[in-house]
Write an enzyme that holds these catalytic residues in place. Structure first.
Site, PDB file in Angstrom:
ATOM      1  N   MET A 149       0.855  -1.186   0.000  1.00  0.00           N
ATOM      2  CA  MET A 149       0.000   0.000   0.000  1.00  0.00           C
ATOM      3  C   MET A 149       0.891   1.236   0.000  1.00  0.00           C
ATOM      4  SD  MET A 149      -3.096  -1.069   2.644  1.00  0.00           S
ATOM      5  CE  MET A 149      -2.010  -1.856   3.865  1.00  0.00           C
TER       6      MET A 149
ATOM      7  N   CYS B  17      -3.396  -1.685  -9.237  1.00  0.00           N
ATOM      8  CA  CYS B  17      -3.657  -0.327  -8.755  1.00  0.00           C
ATOM      9  C   CYS B  17      -4.702   0.361  -9.624  1.00  0.00           C
ATOM     10  CB  CYS B  17      -2.372   0.484  -8.749  1.00  0.00           C
ATOM     11  SG  CYS B  17      -2.579   2.136  -8.044  1.00  0.00           S
TER      12      CYS B  17
ATOM     13  N   ASP C  93     -11.804  -7.440   1.306  1.00  0.00           N
ATOM     14  CA  ASP C  93     -12.777  -7.558   2.396  1.00  0.00           C
ATOM     15  C   ASP C  93     -12.364  -8.558   3.466  1.00  0.00           C
ATOM     16  OD1 ASP C  93     -14.162  -5.732   0.921  1.00  0.00           O
ATOM     17  OD2 ASP C  93     -15.804  -7.068   0.359  1.00  0.00           O
TER      18      ASP C  93
END
Length: 384
Positions: A28, A114, A218
């Site tokens: 990230m 990305c 998730d």
């Protein structure tokens, strides 16, 4: 709460590396730098795989000063894992050979996931797999240049629901010698909105049984990770937004995959505050300047305090601190005896969805034609 599930006993192998439990920290930008990886690794007991933030191949080849700092690993980081972003096969090849020849990493991951406009408008990230020949050329250069270093890739389902690419991309990856694939179960258009499509992860696993498939999207708790493995048959999980402000999630993940489902971390605000100060301290030491480290830490404040009873004015004050003393003093004014709040384990980070994907002009006309894609499409700085 649903009944905990038992994780599979099989090992995740990425080239010569065994990743057990099969848990990977997602790259990230601006987050998974050395200090954050240190925190996550400490909580995991050194188990798992922790990937650097995205590095642009052009900046690496040109030895950009900031980029060279980003690819520096602590002596305790094993294996050293770098994620690269590139659009031009030749530049990607140069970057990978540089890493291999200078012994700068033990694992290379390629970013094809990305969704941010500054990446996709250049034909990179989640836009790139649409161009099948270009994807193949990049993978071929990377695998060839890496030598004995395993090359993996992370991708999304496709650009949008009308341009799904993950099954074709998975087959190309196998044919070109990629060691493992991570799939985020969303399209680029979804960004981080809606619900991740775990069924797509299962389909990819069936489509490319030759290599490990990792699921992403998730995973907010250790139970989510086990459920993903059970429901999709994937070989491991990649955790991104779920660990923002919660590096101890990796302790939960290790415990869950080892069958210790009663060992889930529920830190008090006092414990969280201590972790916040340590995180800011590590950033200052890494950057070489305490105020800059604390300023860089500001983005993490809201994630760490999610769910706790902290007034809006105090949250704002903590988010503009410029020294460790100021950060610690502000935290000490809080009710530090607060227990871990209900609901704080849920979604965090960006949630926007249904975005128009910014692409190079004419990108969707032909899924094979790579005309117009050149070294100029490389970003000139790392990050993203």
């Amino acid at each position: 709460m649903s009944t905990p599930v038992t994780a599979p006993a099989s090992l995740l192998r990425i080239g010569p590396h065994t990743v057990q439990p099969p848990v990977v920290l997602a790259p990230m930008a601006g987050i998974t730098n050395a200090p954050f990886r240190t925190l996550c690794r400490e909580f995991s007991g050194g188990k798992g795989l922790f990937v650097s933030e995205m590095i642009t191949t052009r900046a690496l080849v040109e030895r950009n000063e900031k980029t060279m700092q980003l690819i520096h690993f602590d002596a305790t980081e094993k294996p050293r894992s770098i994620q690269l972003y590139g659009v031009d096969p030749a530049t990607v090849g140069k970057a990978v050979r540089m890493i291999a020849e200078e012994d700068r990493a033990d694992h290379i991951d390629l970013n094809f996931g990305c969704p941010v406009p500054k990446v996709t408008r250049k034909g990179g990230g989640s836009a790139l797999p649409y161009k099948r020949h270009l994807l193949r050329a990049i993978l071929r250069e990377a695998v060839s240049g890496a030598g004995d270093i395993p090359v993996t890739m992370k991708m999304r389902k496709g650009i949008d629901d009308d341009h799904i690419t993950y099954l074709d991309a998975g087959r190309i990856a196998v044919e070109e010698g990629v060691t493992a694939i991570a799939l985020h179960g969303r399209t680029a258009a979804q960004h981080y909105g809606g619900t991740a499509d775990w069924d797509a992860i299962a389909r990819l696993k069936e489509h490319v049984p030759e290599i490990p498939v990792l699921g992403n999207g998730d995973i907010w708790s250790a139970e989510d990770a086990l459920r993903m493995v059970r429901e999709t048959g994937c070989d491991g999980v990649v955790v991104g937004r779920g660990c923002l402000g919660r590096p101890w999630l990796f302790a939960d993940l290790v415990a869950a995959f080892e069958g210790r489902t009663d060992a889930i971390a529920r830190p008090s605000l006092r414990e969280v505050a201590d972790i916040m100060v340590r995180h800011a301290t590590l950033l200052g030491e890494w950057i070489g300047d305490e105020p800059r480290g604390v300023i860089d830490f500001r983005k993490h404040v809201a994630w760490y305090l999610k769910g706790f009873a902290v007034g809006s004015e105090m949250r704002k004050r903590l988010a503009i601190t410029s020294s460790l003393e100021e950060l610690r003093a502000g935290l000490d004014e809080l009710d530090l005896d607060q227990a871990w709040p209900l609901g704080a384990d849920g979604p965090r980070g960006r949630t926007s969805g249904n975005n128009r994907v910014v692409l190079p002009e004419g990108w969707l006309k032909d899924p094979y034609d790579c005309a117009g894609v050149s070294e100029d499409a490389e970003l000139d700085t790392s990050g993203g």
